[in-house]
Design a protein around this motif. Structure first.
Motif, PDB file in Angstrom:
ATOM      1  N   TYR A 166       0.888  -1.166   0.000  1.00 46.59           N
ATOM      2  CA  TYR A 166       0.000   0.000   0.000  1.00 46.59           C
ATOM      3  C   TYR A 166       0.920   1.209   0.000  1.00 46.59           C
ATOM      4  O   TYR A 166       1.785   1.330   0.867  1.00 46.59           O
ATOM      5  CB  TYR A 166      -0.890  -0.009   1.250  1.00 46.59           C
ATOM      6  CG  TYR A 166      -1.754  -1.245   1.319  1.00 46.59           C
ATOM      7  CD1 TYR A 166      -2.998  -1.273   0.698  1.00 46.59           C
ATOM      8  CD2 TYR A 166      -1.319  -2.383   1.991  1.00 46.59           C
ATOM      9  CE1 TYR A 166      -3.792  -2.404   0.752  1.00 46.59           C
ATOM     10  CE2 TYR A 166      -2.102  -3.523   2.039  1.00 46.59           C
ATOM     11  CZ  TYR A 166      -3.332  -3.531   1.421  1.00 46.59           C
ATOM     12  OH  TYR A 166      -4.121  -4.654   1.459  1.00 46.59           O
TER      13      TYR A 166
ATOM     14  N   LYS B 125      -0.722  -1.265  -4.469  1.00 46.45           N
ATOM     15  CA  LYS B 125      -2.062  -0.718  -4.242  1.00 46.45           C
ATOM     16  C   LYS B 125      -1.922   0.727  -3.785  1.00 46.45           C
ATOM     17  O   LYS B 125      -1.763   0.981  -2.587  1.00 46.45           O
ATOM     18  CB  LYS B 125      -2.814  -1.543  -3.200  1.00 46.45           C
ATOM     19  CG  LYS B 125      -3.199  -2.919  -3.679  1.00 46.45           C
ATOM     20  CD  LYS B 125      -4.220  -3.540  -2.758  1.00 46.45           C
ATOM     21  CE  LYS B 125      -4.730  -4.837  -3.378  1.00 46.45           C
ATOM     22  NZ  LYS B 125      -5.849  -5.374  -2.615  1.00 46.45           N
TER      23      LYS B 125
ATOM     24  N   SER C 107      -2.823   4.344  -2.490  1.00 47.49           N
ATOM     25  CA  SER C 107      -3.888   4.776  -1.591  1.00 47.49           C
ATOM     26  C   SER C 107      -3.680   6.227  -1.185  1.00 47.49           C
ATOM     27  O   SER C 107      -2.587   6.603  -0.765  1.00 47.49           O
ATOM     28  CB  SER C 107      -3.920   3.897  -0.336  1.00 47.49           C
ATOM     29  OG  SER C 107      -4.851   4.419   0.597  1.00 47.49           O
TER      30      SER C 107
ATOM     31  N   VAL D 160      -4.726   3.324   6.265  1.00 47.57           N
ATOM     32  CA  VAL D 160      -4.387   1.946   5.905  1.00 47.57           C
ATOM     33  C   VAL D 160      -3.309   1.430   6.850  1.00 47.57           C
ATOM     34  O   VAL D 160      -3.433   0.338   7.426  1.00 47.57           O
ATOM     35  CB  VAL D 160      -3.925   1.846   4.429  1.00 47.57           C
ATOM     36  CG1 VAL D 160      -3.354   0.469   4.132  1.00 47.57           C
ATOM     37  CG2 VAL D 160      -5.078   2.170   3.483  1.00 47.57           C
TER      38      VAL D 160
END
Length: 146
Positions: A30, A55, A57, A63
């Motif tokens: 992330y 990913k 973000s 997160v």
């Protein structure tokens, strides 16, 4: 004659160290969408036997907090690997050590973006402290120094 070749091939397989046949380690990163050093770190991990899914973000703080990373250790990316969290530019040897030893921790982190760390480039100018952290609210502890 064919049997000799088969025996030779079998001997090579037996003599080859197990890491040569090691399975790929899956990881999910992330990351802050505007941070290119995260992608350099992902490439470093992939070069060292990991398969990294990126990913991006815009809510990375949330997160990372949700993964259990204490605020003072959060960086520009958090990586989940085999039930653990790795935050920051932790050297791969320490990640593999954690995965091998299976300590009772949530993960490890290298705070900041120290020069010379994997993904950052430049020369290493100071020792790095890699912290272990848990979800129980206890203060992080020193996992290793590099």
């Amino acid at each position: 004659m064919k049997m000799t070749y088969r025996l030779a091939a079998l001997a090579v397989l037996i003599a080859t160290p197990l890491p040569a046949f090691a399975a790929t380690i899956n990881a999910v990163m992330y990351k802050n969408p505007s941070c290119s050093c995260c992608e350099t770190y992902a490439a470093y991990l992939e070069k060292n036997g990991f398969k990294v899914e990126l990913k991006p973000s815009n809510d990375l703080d949330q997160v990372s907090a949700g993964l259990g990373v204490p605020p003072q250790l959060q960086g520009c990316h958090s990586v989940t690997i085999d039930g653990y969290v790795v935050d920051g530019f932790v050297p791969v040897e320490l990640i593999k050590k954690m995965l091998t030893e299976h300590p009772a921790i949530t993960g490890i982190a290298l705070a900041g973006m120290p020069m010379g760390s994997p993904g950052m480039g430049g020369e290493k100018t100071e020792p790095w402290t890699i912290y272990a952290f848990t979800r129980d609210g206890k203060a992080p502890t020193v996992y290793a120094t590099e």
